[in-house]
Motif scaffolding. Structure first.
Motif, mmCIF file in Angstrom:
data_model
loop_
_atom_site.group_PDB
_atom_site.id
_atom_site.type_symbol
_atom_site.label_atom_id
_atom_site.label_comp_id
_atom_site.label_asym_id
_atom_site.label_seq_id
_atom_site.Cartn_x
_atom_site.Cartn_y
_atom_site.Cartn_z
ATOM 1 N N ARG A 159 59.112 41.624 25.801
ATOM 2 C CA ARG A 159 58.612 42.329 24.706
ATOM 3 C C ARG A 159 58.286 43.877 24.722
ATOM 4 O O ARG A 159 58.484 44.312 24.032
ATOM 5 N N TYR A 160 57.397 43.998 25.920
ATOM 6 C CA TYR A 160 56.903 45.224 26.001
ATOM 7 C C TYR A 160 57.359 46.055 26.930
ATOM 8 O O TYR A 160 57.236 47.481 27.043
ATOM 9 N N ARG A 161 58.016 45.789 27.858
ATOM 10 C CA ARG A 161 58.758 46.411 29.094
ATOM 11 C C ARG A 161 57.792 47.617 29.666
ATOM 12 O O ARG A 161 58.489 48.768 29.790
ATOM 13 N N ILE A 162 56.419 47.240 30.087
ATOM 14 C CA ILE A 162 55.587 48.317 30.825
ATOM 15 C C ILE A 162 55.279 47.173 32.142
ATOM 16 O O ILE A 162 55.188 45.927 32.101
ATOM 17 N N PRO A 163 54.872 47.973 33.119
ATOM 18 C CA PRO A 163 54.046 47.355 34.202
ATOM 19 C C PRO A 163 52.931 46.262 33.796
ATOM 20 O O PRO A 163 52.216 46.214 32.768
ATOM 21 N N VAL A 164 52.756 45.209 34.838
ATOM 22 C CA VAL A 164 52.022 44.263 34.320
ATOM 23 C C VAL A 164 51.021 44.137 35.429
ATOM 24 O O VAL A 164 51.175 44.261 36.695
ATOM 25 N N MET A 165 49.963 43.611 35.382
ATOM 26 C CA MET A 165 48.971 43.153 36.179
ATOM 27 C C MET A 165 48.201 41.568 35.689
ATOM 28 O O MET A 165 47.983 41.629 34.564
ATOM 29 N N HIS A 166 48.297 40.641 36.566
ATOM 30 C CA HIS A 166 47.537 39.422 36.343
ATOM 31 C C HIS A 166 46.114 39.643 36.387
ATOM 32 O O HIS A 166 45.433 39.666 37.421
ATOM 33 N N THR A 167 45.483 39.947 35.257
ATOM 34 C CA THR A 167 44.194 40.353 35.268
ATOM 35 C C THR A 167 42.958 39.318 35.225
ATOM 36 O O THR A 167 41.981 39.510 35.343
ATOM 37 N N GLU A 168 43.291 38.267 34.851
ATOM 38 C CA GLU A 168 42.315 37.002 34.929
ATOM 39 C C GLU A 168 42.786 35.773 35.177
ATOM 40 O O GLU A 168 43.982 35.178 34.598
ATOM 41 N N THR A 169 42.172 35.090 36.147
ATOM 42 C CA THR A 169 42.354 33.667 36.317
ATOM 43 C C THR A 169 41.255 32.813 37.060
ATOM 44 O O THR A 169 40.385 33.715 37.891
ATOM 45 N N ASN A 170 40.884 31.674 37.010
ATOM 46 C CA ASN A 170 39.935 31.139 37.712
ATOM 47 C C ASN A 170 40.068 29.740 37.593
ATOM 48 O O ASN A 170 40.949 29.080 36.851
ATOM 49 N N PHE A 171 39.422 28.772 38.392
ATOM 50 C CA PHE A 171 39.199 27.225 38.477
ATOM 51 C C PHE A 171 38.014 27.007 39.001
ATOM 52 O O PHE A 171 37.636 27.600 39.929
ATOM 53 N N VAL A 201 54.901 44.237 38.980
ATOM 54 C CA VAL A 201 53.565 43.646 38.957
ATOM 55 C C VAL A 201 52.828 44.773 39.956
ATOM 56 O O VAL A 201 52.878 44.954 41.172
ATOM 57 N N VAL A 202 51.760 45.182 39.289
ATOM 58 C CA VAL A 202 50.792 46.190 39.990
ATOM 59 C C VAL A 202 49.366 45.662 40.521
ATOM 60 O O VAL A 202 48.566 46.460 41.064
ATOM 61 N N GLY A 203 49.099 44.258 40.274
ATOM 62 C CA GLY A 203 48.012 43.730 40.450
ATOM 63 C C GLY A 203 47.324 42.353 40.314
ATOM 64 O O GLY A 203 48.104 41.743 39.347
ATOM 65 N N PHE A 204 46.395 41.866 41.009
ATOM 66 C CA PHE A 204 46.330 40.423 40.704
ATOM 67 C C PHE A 204 44.531 40.071 40.976
ATOM 68 O O PHE A 204 44.127 40.710 41.609
ATOM 69 N N THR A 205 44.065 39.663 39.852
ATOM 70 C CA THR A 205 42.531 39.464 39.902
ATOM 71 C C THR A 205 42.233 38.101 39.603
ATOM 72 O O THR A 205 42.675 37.449 38.704
ATOM 73 N N TRP A 206 41.150 37.541 40.617
ATOM 74 C CA TRP A 206 40.386 36.318 40.258
ATOM 75 C C TRP A 206 39.163 36.919 39.373
ATOM 76 O O TRP A 206 38.380 37.492 39.695
ATOM 77 N N TYR A 207 38.940 35.886 38.461
ATOM 78 C CA TYR A 207 37.707 36.363 37.560
ATOM 79 C C TYR A 207 36.971 35.056 37.546
ATOM 80 O O TYR A 207 37.160 33.966 36.943
#
Length: 307
Positions: A159-171, A201-207
Motif C-alpha cells: 500500500r505505501y511502498r516505503i521502508p519498514v521497521m518491525h517496531t513492536e512485539t513481545n510475549f 526492512v531497517v530494524g526490529f524491536t522487542w517491546y
C-alpha cells in the motif's frame, strides 16, 4: 495512532471513553494531524529528519459469510491512520465514512497537502492479539496468529511502498520459561522472510526493554500488576528472552550489516547539516543511474541469508 483512536473512541477505554463512529473519526483525525504537525515542525529545523511511525498492523477475519462485510469495513479502517499520515487519497467507502462522521474538506486536504511520506519509515507492530475474528453482528474477538507478521506486512508495504521497521512485539515469559524466546525466534524469522522477499526492512524491536505494569488490563486498572514482557525485569535482571535477543544480535550482526542497501538510513548529524539538499547515495546505482536491487548490493550481503 490507530490503537489510541480505537481504544479511546471505539472501545471506550482511554481518554474520551466513547464508542461511536463520529468519536472515532474525531480522535483519529486529531491524533494524525498532531503527528503531521510535529513532523513539519521538526523538518523546519532538521530538513534531513527521518520519522518512524510505530503503528499497529491488523487483520480482521470473517467468521462466516455473513461477517464478510463488517470484516471488509474493518480491514479498510485499519489503514486510515497511515493513509492520512502519508497523504494518501482515501478510497470511496472510507472517504464517505470519514465525511459522514465529521471530517471536513479542509481537514482532508490538510493531509493531502502535508505529505512527508518520503521522510518516513513505516514502523509496524505485531502481537498475537493483532488478528481478529469478526462476527456477523460486527463484534470481534482475538483470533491468535493466523497470517502472521510476514503476510500482514506485505499488505501494508504494498500500500505505501516505503521502508519498514518491525517496531513492536513481545510475549509473556510463561511457566516453561521459553515461551517468549520461541515468539522472538518466530518474529525474527518473519522479518528475515519479508526482507528476503524484497521488502526494505531497517530494524526490529522487542517491546519493551523492561517488564510492563498494568498493560495486562490495557492500563484500565491501577493495580500495579507486573506483566513479564520485558527483556529485563523491573530489578534490571535479564530475562531468558533478553539473553536470546543478545545472542540473536551477535549471530546476525555479520550477516545483516548496517551498510546493506536494505538497512541504510541517510541521516546527517546536526553539525553536518547547514540546510543543504542531501544528495542520493550513488554507491548502489547502476550504469543507468538506477538503484541496484538488494540482491546485487554490497557484494551479496543482502542475499546471504538465502543460502
Amino acid at each position: 495512532m490507530y490503537i489510541c483512536a480505537v481504544f479511546s473512541a471505539r472501545y471506550g477505554w482511554w481518554n474520551e471513553q466513547l464508542t461511536d463512529d463520529t468519536s472515532f473519526v474525531t480522535a483519529l483525525k486529531h491524533i494524525v494531524k498532531a503527528n503531521v504537525m510535529a513532523m513539519n515542525a521538526i523538518l523546519e529545523i532538521r530538513p534531513d529528519a527521518i520519522f518512524i511511525q510505530s503503528e499497529s498492523s491488523e487483520y480482521y477475519h470473517a467468521e462466516n459469510p455473513g461477517a464478510i462485510k463488517p470484516a471488509e469495513v474493518m480491514n479498510a479502517e485499519r489503514f486510515l491512520s497511515l493513509d492520512l499520515n502519508y497523504g494518501r487519497r482515501i478510497e470511496s467507502e472510507m472517504y464517505e465514512f470519514l465525511f459522514d462522521n465529521g471530517m471536513t474538506k479542509d481537514e482532508y486536504h490538510f493531509f493531502l497537502d502535508n505529505n512527508f511520506r518520503h521522510h518516513c519509515i513505516m514502523g509496524n507492530d505485531y502481537y498475537i492479539t493483532n488478528e481478529h475474528r469478526v462476527f456477523e453482528d460486527g463484534l470481534t474477538q482475538a483470533a491468535g496468529e493466523i497470517f502472521g507478521y510476514a503476510e500482514i506486512t506485505w499488505q501494508y508495504y504494498d500500500r505505501y511502498r516505503i521502508p519498514v521497521m518491525h517496531t513492536e512485539t513481545n510475549f509473556r515469559q510463561g511457566p516453561n520459561g521459553d515461551e517468549a524466546i520461541f515468539w522472538l525466534w518466530k518474529e525474527w524469522a518473519n522479518v528475515l522472510r519479508v526482507r528476503n522477499d524484497g521488502i526494505p526492512v531497517v530494524g526490529f524491536t522487542w517491546y519493551s526493554l523492561t517488564d510492563q505494569v498494568d498493560w495486562n488490563s490495557a492500563l484500565r486498572e491501577d493495580a500495579n500488576s507486573v506483566d513479564p514482557l520485558g527483556l529485563y525485569d523491573l530489578d534490571r535482571k535479564i530475562r531468558p528472552v533478553g539473553e536470546a535477543y543478545k545472542k540473536l544480535m551477535q549471530d546476525w550482526s555479520d550477516v545483516l550489516p548496517t551498510q546493506s542497501v536494505c538497512l541504510r538510513v541517510p541521516v546527517m548529524m546536526p553539525n553536518e547539516n547547514d540546510g543543504q539538499k542531501i544528495e542520493p547515495d550513488h554507491k548502489h546505482l547502476d550504469s543507468d543511474g538506477k538503484p541496484t536491487s538488494p540482491a546485487n548490493a554490497d557484494e551479496g550481503n543482502a542475499n546471504v541469508i538465502r543460502r
